[in-house]
Scaffold this motif. Structure first.
Motif, PDB file in Angstrom:
ATOM      1  N   LYS A   1      -0.634   9.101  -4.265  1.00 44.47           N
ATOM      2  CA  LYS A   1      -2.016   9.058  -3.618  1.00 44.47           C
ATOM      3  C   LYS A   1      -1.796   8.807  -2.017  1.00 44.47           C
ATOM      4  CE  LYS A   1      -4.210   9.410  -7.393  1.00 44.47           C
ATOM      5  NZ  LYS A   1      -5.225  10.857  -7.696  1.00 44.47           N
ATOM      6  N   THR A   2      -2.865   8.888  -1.357  1.00 42.64           N
ATOM      7  CA  THR A   2      -3.044   8.567   0.077  1.00 42.64           C
ATOM      8  C   THR A   2      -2.976   6.813   0.267  1.00 42.64           C
ATOM      9  OG1 THR A   2      -5.272   8.761   0.379  1.00 42.64           O
ATOM     10  CG2 THR A   2      -3.749  10.686   0.647  1.00 42.64           C
ATOM     11  N   ASN A   3      -2.671   6.517   1.483  1.00 40.21           N
ATOM     12  CA  ASN A   3      -2.889   5.071   1.703  1.00 40.21           C
ATOM     13  C   ASN A   3      -4.216   4.673   1.526  1.00 40.21           C
ATOM     14  OD1 ASN A   3      -0.288   4.513   2.318  1.00 40.21           O
ATOM     15  ND2 ASN A   3      -0.383   4.612   4.412  1.00 40.21           N
ATOM     16  N   THR A   4      -5.426   5.527   2.207  1.00 35.19           N
ATOM     17  CA  THR A   4      -6.683   5.252   1.800  1.00 35.19           C
ATOM     18  C   THR A   4      -7.038   5.264   0.530  1.00 35.19           C
ATOM     19  OG1 THR A   4      -7.000   6.605   3.956  1.00 35.19           O
ATOM     20  CG2 THR A   4      -9.105   6.308   2.621  1.00 35.19           C
ATOM     21  N   GLU A   5      -6.624   6.121  -0.387  1.00 37.37           N
ATOM     22  CA  GLU A   5      -6.960   5.969  -1.731  1.00 37.37           C
ATOM     23  C   GLU A   5      -6.526   4.605  -2.613  1.00 37.37           C
ATOM     24  OE1 GLU A   5      -7.190  10.454  -3.534  1.00 37.37           O
ATOM     25  OE2 GLU A   5      -5.154   9.920  -2.690  1.00 37.37           O
ATOM     26  N   ILE A   6      -5.312   4.341  -1.947  1.00 34.86           N
ATOM     27  CA  ILE A   6      -4.760   2.858  -2.570  1.00 34.86           C
ATOM     28  C   ILE A   6      -5.464   1.769  -2.327  1.00 34.86           C
ATOM     29  CG2 ILE A   6      -2.809   1.349  -2.625  1.00 34.86           C
ATOM     30  CD1 ILE A   6      -2.380   3.716  -4.476  1.00 34.86           C
ATOM     31  N   THR A   7      -6.327   1.872  -0.913  1.00 34.65           N
ATOM     32  CA  THR A   7      -6.959   0.736  -0.352  1.00 34.65           C
ATOM     33  C   THR A   7      -8.447   0.442  -1.233  1.00 34.65           C
ATOM     34  OG1 THR A   7      -8.238   2.201   1.202  1.00 34.65           O
ATOM     35  CG2 THR A   7      -6.140   0.927   1.978  1.00 34.65           C
ATOM     36  N   TRP A   8      -8.570   1.612  -2.195  1.00 32.04           N
ATOM     37  CA  TRP A   8      -9.754   1.452  -3.064  1.00 32.04           C
ATOM     38  C   TRP A   8      -9.486   0.243  -3.824  1.00 32.04           C
ATOM     39  CZ3 TRP A   8     -14.605   2.375  -2.779  1.00 32.04           C
ATOM     40  CH2 TRP A   8     -15.140   3.515  -2.101  1.00 32.04           C
ATOM     41  N   GLY A   9      -8.086   0.023  -4.318  1.00 29.98           N
ATOM     42  CA  GLY A   9      -7.811  -1.145  -5.002  1.00 29.98           C
ATOM     43  C   GLY A   9      -7.990  -2.431  -4.497  1.00 29.98           C
TER      44      GLY A   9
ATOM     45  N   VAL B   1       1.069  -1.146  -0.155  1.00 31.71           N
ATOM     46  CA  VAL B   1       0.045   0.147   0.038  1.00 31.71           C
ATOM     47  C   VAL B   1       0.771   1.087  -0.177  1.00 31.71           C
ATOM     48  CG1 VAL B   1      -1.572   1.390   1.363  1.00 31.71           C
ATOM     49  CG2 VAL B   1      -2.107  -1.100   1.043  1.00 31.71           C
ATOM     50  N   SER B   2       1.854   1.267   1.004  1.00 34.58           N
ATOM     51  CA  SER B   2       2.638   2.456   0.909  1.00 34.58           C
ATOM     52  C   SER B   2       3.538   2.684  -0.332  1.00 34.58           C
ATOM     53  CB  SER B   2       3.472   2.598   2.387  1.00 34.58           C
ATOM     54  OG  SER B   2       2.789   2.547   3.499  1.00 34.58           O
ATOM     55  N   ASP B   3       4.200   1.709  -0.790  1.00 39.10           N
ATOM     56  CA  ASP B   3       4.826   1.754  -1.837  1.00 39.10           C
ATOM     57  C   ASP B   3       4.052   2.304  -3.440  1.00 39.10           C
ATOM     58  OD1 ASP B   3       7.486   0.752  -0.945  1.00 39.10           O
ATOM     59  OD2 ASP B   3       6.194  -0.943  -0.443  1.00 39.10           O
ATOM     60  N   LEU B   4       2.755   1.829  -3.281  1.00 39.95           N
ATOM     61  CA  LEU B   4       1.757   1.890  -4.578  1.00 39.95           C
ATOM     62  C   LEU B   4       1.403   3.519  -4.313  1.00 39.95           C
ATOM     63  CD1 LEU B   4      -0.394  -0.994  -4.281  1.00 39.95           C
ATOM     64  CD2 LEU B   4       1.002  -0.356  -6.318  1.00 39.95           C
ATOM     65  N   ALA B   5       1.013   4.004  -2.836  1.00 44.18           N
ATOM     66  CA  ALA B   5       0.735   5.311  -2.747  1.00 44.18           C
ATOM     67  C   ALA B   5       1.768   6.325  -2.969  1.00 44.18           C
ATOM     68  CB  ALA B   5       0.384   5.466  -1.258  1.00 44.18           C
TER      69      ALA B   5
ATOM     70  N   PRO C   1      -0.626  -4.891   8.606  1.00 51.84           N
ATOM     71  CA  PRO C   1       0.873  -4.471   8.420  1.00 51.84           C
ATOM     72  C   PRO C   1       0.865  -2.717   8.576  1.00 51.84           C
ATOM     73  CG  PRO C   1      -0.084  -5.864   6.819  1.00 51.84           C
ATOM     74  CD  PRO C   1      -1.234  -5.252   7.463  1.00 51.84           C
ATOM     75  N   THR C   2      -0.187  -1.915   7.988  1.00 54.26           N
ATOM     76  CA  THR C   2      -0.099  -0.604   8.162  1.00 54.26           C
ATOM     77  C   THR C   2       0.098  -0.144   9.830  1.00 54.26           C
ATOM     78  OG1 THR C   2      -1.309  -0.260   6.244  1.00 54.26           O
ATOM     79  CG2 THR C   2      -1.160   1.518   7.395  1.00 54.26           C
ATOM     80  N   MET C   3      -0.773  -0.902  10.628  1.00 53.70           N
ATOM     81  CA  MET C   3      -0.730  -0.583  12.032  1.00 53.70           C
ATOM     82  C   MET C   3       0.728  -0.617  12.587  1.00 53.70           C
ATOM     83  SD  MET C   3      -2.518  -2.441  15.190  1.00 53.70           S
ATOM     84  CE  MET C   3      -1.435  -3.798  15.096  1.00 53.70           C
ATOM     85  N   LEU C   4       1.146  -1.952  12.226  1.00 51.23           N
ATOM     86  CA  LEU C   4       2.538  -2.196  12.730  1.00 51.23           C
ATOM     87  C   LEU C   4       3.529  -1.222  12.329  1.00 51.23           C
ATOM     88  CD1 LEU C   4       2.780  -6.216  11.910  1.00 51.23           C
ATOM     89  CD2 LEU C   4       2.353  -5.061  14.211  1.00 51.23           C
ATOM     90  N   THR C   5       3.747  -0.765  11.098  1.00 58.51           N
ATOM     91  CA  THR C   5       4.526   0.226  10.549  1.00 58.51           C
ATOM     92  C   THR C   5       4.176   1.633  11.111  1.00 58.51           C
ATOM     93  OG1 THR C   5       3.613   0.349   8.429  1.00 58.51           O
ATOM     94  CG2 THR C   5       5.324  -1.115   8.600  1.00 58.51           C
ATOM     95  N   ASN C   6       2.861   1.899  11.021  1.00 55.95           N
ATOM     96  CA  ASN C   6       2.696   3.449  11.153  1.00 55.95           C
ATOM     97  C   ASN C   6       2.487   3.681  12.608  1.00 55.95           C
ATOM     98  OD1 ASN C   6       0.314   5.454  11.527  1.00 55.95           O
ATOM     99  ND2 ASN C   6       1.324   5.979   9.634  1.00 55.95           N
ATOM    100  N   GLN C   7       1.998   2.704  13.229  1.00 56.09           N
ATOM    101  CA  GLN C   7       1.536   2.913  14.889  1.00 56.09           C
ATOM    102  C   GLN C   7       2.799   2.642  15.825  1.00 56.09           C
ATOM    103  OE1 GLN C   7      -2.297   1.490  16.087  1.00 56.09           O
ATOM    104  NE2 GLN C   7      -1.753   1.983  18.172  1.00 56.09           N
TER     105      GLN C   7
END
Length: 513
Positions: free
Chosen positions: A88-96, A79-83, A292-298
């Motif tokens: 785009k934001t992570n939230t926008e990528i999650t539309w994928g 997600v982060s790499d695609l963003a 995975p986003t929680m582990l890296t971001n939080q």
């Protein structure tokens, strides 16, 4: 002297407990009164799991190795790499991710009906060909719109696989091995997630192409899966139905008649299955997609820490699905789901609030519970589904449930942004753990209630002789004549000259009509 086919089928019929052969009609009050009594574990004899594993055929092993989960999780793990690539934001990528979940129901309807009408093999092969094309295409996308288009089409292709895999793996499965094989089948999902996690660590950002090699690699294994599937025959259960339809004289009309009967008899059950699968899909995606986003971001985990945690979690998932699936053969489907869901709910706090490496233990046992409940689902859906439309009903219930839950990752991500944490440099941080914990608590409660109020047809016979829907659509005499002819031939149709004879008969009957 009795032939092998007749002997084997007779033995299977004697061993099976046809609890749902002709469900008794009852009032809503009578049905409600049975919810507690039917939840009591039947405590069937525990079969030797080693002996059960020896019963597995090539079809069962193939569908444990299905590749769709790997392809699906390539996005959630990047997600982060695609963003960054698409600005785009992570939230926008999650539309994928959301688009895939939303459109899988379209594929389940198209390929499910095709598999019930024309057989399991070729729809499965087409699904995997589409996987190859769309994974390669995703790896070459240059814009956000192209990325979303590829993932939308991938959702349609992916939607056709689940019902087909469940029907092919479980239709001919020995009754006592159903629970174990159901758990193993479902853990093809966790195994795919595990492989995606490992290969993401090895392929993402290790070359100048960034995240793209992971998608290019994902297009390779389906080639081998296609070759393997082409070497396997159709299921005996499907061939029996094909024989009945051929005996009736008009295959298409008989198939449509079966559909009308199934819809008339089971429409309420179909709605229930969609609602149940919505809860299960919220459970899996709610606990996994932004973890995975929680582990890296939080919690500021590095790439290695995320990889190890995800691997441990998926090992727990594979163990849980297999063990609980096996136990459901002893304790019943509903009891097993409810029991493991209660345990999973109790483990949510350490799963989402442990910020040290000790979270790996919590991840192992939480995913043990999540996928433990899921391990019962393939056979539970198969036993509840009308026989003539198993692929369609199992796949569509699963994927329509996915449709309902399709925005789970986007919802969690969006709500998480309302709980900001102190930033790390220029990187905004959010309390995703709190959101996952509350979200999953609600999901567990929903699944427990839906499972409690729902039916269970443990150890249901899949034989056409015990299919009341087919009996109404084709007629009892037609079924008996088709089975007599099948038994007189001394072996299962579906290969060599016998398959050719069936094709010739079908063409002659259609010409006559």
């Amino acid at each position: 002297m009795a032939n092998n086919y007749t002997t084997d089928k007779a033995a299977a019929n004697e061993a099976a407990i046809h609890e749902s052969e002709t469900p008794h009609e009852m009032t809503a009050r009578e049905y409600a009164a049975t919810r507690f009594s039917t939840l009591r574990p039947p405590l069937h004899e525990a079969p030797n799991p080693i002996r059960l594993v020896r019963l597995l055929s090539g079809k069962q092993w193939l569908f444990f190795l299905s590749w769709d989960a790997f392809d699906f999780f390539t996005v959630s793990l990047t997600v982060s790499d695609l963003a960054k690539t698409f600005d785009k934001t992570n939230t926008e990528i999650t539309w994928g991710i959301t688009l895939v979940l939303m459109l899988r129901s379209v594929g389940s309807i198209i390929f499910g009906i095709a598999a019930d009408r024309y057989g399991r093999k070729w729809p499965f092969v087409i699904n995997n060909v589409l996987f190859i094309i769309l994974e390669l295409a995703t790896g070459f996308t240059q814009t956000y719109q192209q990325f979303l288009a590829c993932r939308a089409l991938f959702g349609i292709a992916m939607g056709g696989l689940y019902g087909n895999a469940a029907a092919t793996a479980l239709e001919d499965c020995p009754e006592e091995a159903r629970g174990l094989i159901s758990g193993m089948l479902q853990q093809g999902y966790a195994f795919g997630y595990l492989l995606a996690t490992v290969f993401a660590r090895g392929l993402v950002n290790t070359t100048s192409h960034g995240w793209r090699p992971l998608f290019w690699f994902g297009a390779c294994p389906p080639v081998l899966i296609i070759i393997f599937r082409l070497c396997l025959p159709e299921t005996e259960a499907y061939q029996e139905r094909e024989m009945v339809r051929t005996e009736k004289g008009n295959i298409g009309s008989t198939f449509i008649a079966e559909g009308k009967v199934a819809l008339k008899r089971h429409w309420l059950l179909l709605i229930y299955l969609v609602l149940l699968m919505a809860g299960f899909n919220f459970m899996s995606h709610g606990s996994q997609d932004i973890y995975p986003t929680m582990l890296t971001n939080q919690f500021n985990f590095g790439a290695n820490g995320v990889t190890v945690t995800q691997v441990v979690a998926n090992l727990g998932a594979m163990a849980g699905g297999t063990i609980v699936g096996y136990c459901s053969q002893i304790f019943g489907r509903r009891f097993s789901i409810i029991f493991i869901s209660v345990i999973g709910a109790a483990l949510l706090y350490p799963y989402t609030f442990t910020s040290s490496k000790a979270v790996m233990a919590a991840a192992f046992f939480e995913q043990f519970c999540v996928q433990g409940a899921w391990g019962v689902i393939p056979i539970h859906l198969m036993e509840l589904s009308p026989g003539s439309f198993r692929t369609f009903v199992v796949g569509s219930a699963y994927q329509l449930g996915n449709l309902v839950s399709s925005a789970s990752s986007t919802i969690e991500s969006r709500i998480g942004e309302r709980f900001p944490l102190p930033p790390k440099g220029k990187v905004a941080r959010y309390n995703y753990g709190l959101v996952i914990c509350i979200f999953m608590g609600c999901v567990y409660a929903y699944v427990i209630v839906l499972t409690f109020v729902g039916p269970e047809y443990l150890r249901r016979s899949f034989d056409v002789r015990h299919d009341e829907d087919l009996n109404e659509a084709a007629g009892h005499d037609t079924i008996e004549e088709a089975m007599r002819r099948l038994e007189n031939r001394g072996h299962v149709v579906g290969s060599g000259s016998e398959r050719e004879d069936l094709e010739v008969e079908r063409e002659e009957n259609e010409k006559t009509v």
